[in-house]
Design an enzyme around this catalytic site. Sequence first.
Site, PDB file in Angstrom:
ATOM      1  N   SER A   1      22.055  62.103  14.091  1.00  0.00           N
ATOM      2  CA  SER A   1      22.077  61.389  15.360  1.00  0.00           C
ATOM      3  C   SER A   1      21.359  60.038  15.223  1.00  0.00           C
ATOM      4  O   SER A   1      21.754  59.216  14.404  1.00  0.00           O
ATOM      5  CB  SER A   1      21.477  62.259  16.464  1.00  0.00           C
ATOM      6  OG  SER A   1      21.768  61.743  17.739  1.00  0.00           O
TER       7      SER A   1
ATOM      8  N   ASP B   1      31.562  67.718  18.777  1.00  0.00           N
ATOM      9  CA  ASP B   1      30.334  67.094  19.273  1.00  0.00           C
ATOM     10  C   ASP B   1      30.548  66.646  20.714  1.00  0.00           C
ATOM     11  O   ASP B   1      31.404  65.794  20.992  1.00  0.00           O
ATOM     12  CB  ASP B   1      29.972  65.905  18.386  1.00  0.00           C
ATOM     13  CG  ASP B   1      28.595  65.326  18.690  1.00  0.00           C
ATOM     14  OD1 ASP B   1      28.206  65.312  19.875  1.00  0.00           O
ATOM     15  OD2 ASP B   1      27.922  64.879  17.751  1.00  0.00           O
TER      16      ASP B   1
ATOM     17  N   HIS C   1      26.717  69.059  18.908  1.00  0.00           N
ATOM     18  CA  HIS C   1      25.866  68.003  18.352  1.00  0.00           C
ATOM     19  C   HIS C   1      24.600  68.560  17.696  1.00  0.00           C
ATOM     20  O   HIS C   1      24.310  68.266  16.539  1.00  0.00           O
ATOM     21  CB  HIS C   1      25.504  67.021  19.468  1.00  0.00           C
ATOM     22  CG  HIS C   1      24.715  65.831  19.017  1.00  0.00           C
ATOM     23  ND1 HIS C   1      25.283  64.766  18.368  1.00  0.00           N
ATOM     24  CD2 HIS C   1      23.389  65.536  19.128  1.00  0.00           C
ATOM     25  CE1 HIS C   1      24.367  63.861  18.099  1.00  0.00           C
ATOM     26  NE2 HIS C   1      23.201  64.300  18.555  1.00  0.00           N
TER      27      HIS C   1
END
Length: 305
Positions: free
Chosen positions: A137, A237, A275
């Site tokens: 991320s 995601d 995610h």
Amino acid sequence: MTATDVFPQREKNVRYSDRSALNTLEYCLPQPWRSSRRLWIIYIHGGAWQDPEIDASSFGNAQDLLMKSRELEHIAGFASINYRLSPYPSHPRLPSDPSDPARNAHHPDHINDVLAALHYLQDTFHFSHEYLLVGHSCGATLALQVAMSRNWAAHRESTQASQPNVVPPVAILGVEGLYDLPALVENHSDQPVYKDFVANAFGPDEAQWAATSPTSGDYEASWPTGKLVVLAHSREDELVEWDQVDRMHRALRTQGFDEAQGDQRLKLVELSGKHDQVWQEGRELARAIQETVQVIGSSIRGFLL
């Protein structure tokens, strides 16, 4: 180390700087050092530059799986980095305090901390570019910002004017990464939280968001020794869309990174899961690292022999 040392050796809460309580890292030496052609795997956690509940320990499940993998023979060590976080006074369980230096960071504080941690590891364990830098991320943003780091040398904190040089990695793996911040905010214009955390980390100037985005990096100038970028992402995601991968892929292709040939390689790895599920369960994060190590071994001359 001596012949009586027991492996693996694990250390947590290792201080690499005295800037704050979050300037720590953890590392694991799975076996005695036997060859300079073995890689360090160094991980940078995500959390939108601000979440106190995501830290260096988030690499634990993936590391445990890698410790049991056949790729372990090519790995010299693992490390996971904590860094100062941006303010998050509305966090429901751990709100930030304005007087806490660990929770009031703004760019370039985060990247300065990562660079300081990398220098600590290189100085302590005597390796140079023989490492794979992995980020999840916003950690993927930071990983690529290491390769971009010359771009904001003039903007470093005054205390960092004499910061020792960090040798960049041979390869970078971005996992569920944030690569084009203006596009991310625009794609989620109906969700103000995206603009909030980007502005919280980088300030309100959208030109700054673009300049610090990995898609804007001049890697030919700032990372001429870079050999491989792997972009790993899940179409499941729910927080970061595949458009981020497409934008980063195009940016790298225009600078000579290629899937099939050349000295600078590019690879896409499609993952599965949500995610945070990717790192929480660890399986997909570990798989992305394994595939990256395999590419390094097969495609980069002089590595992992």
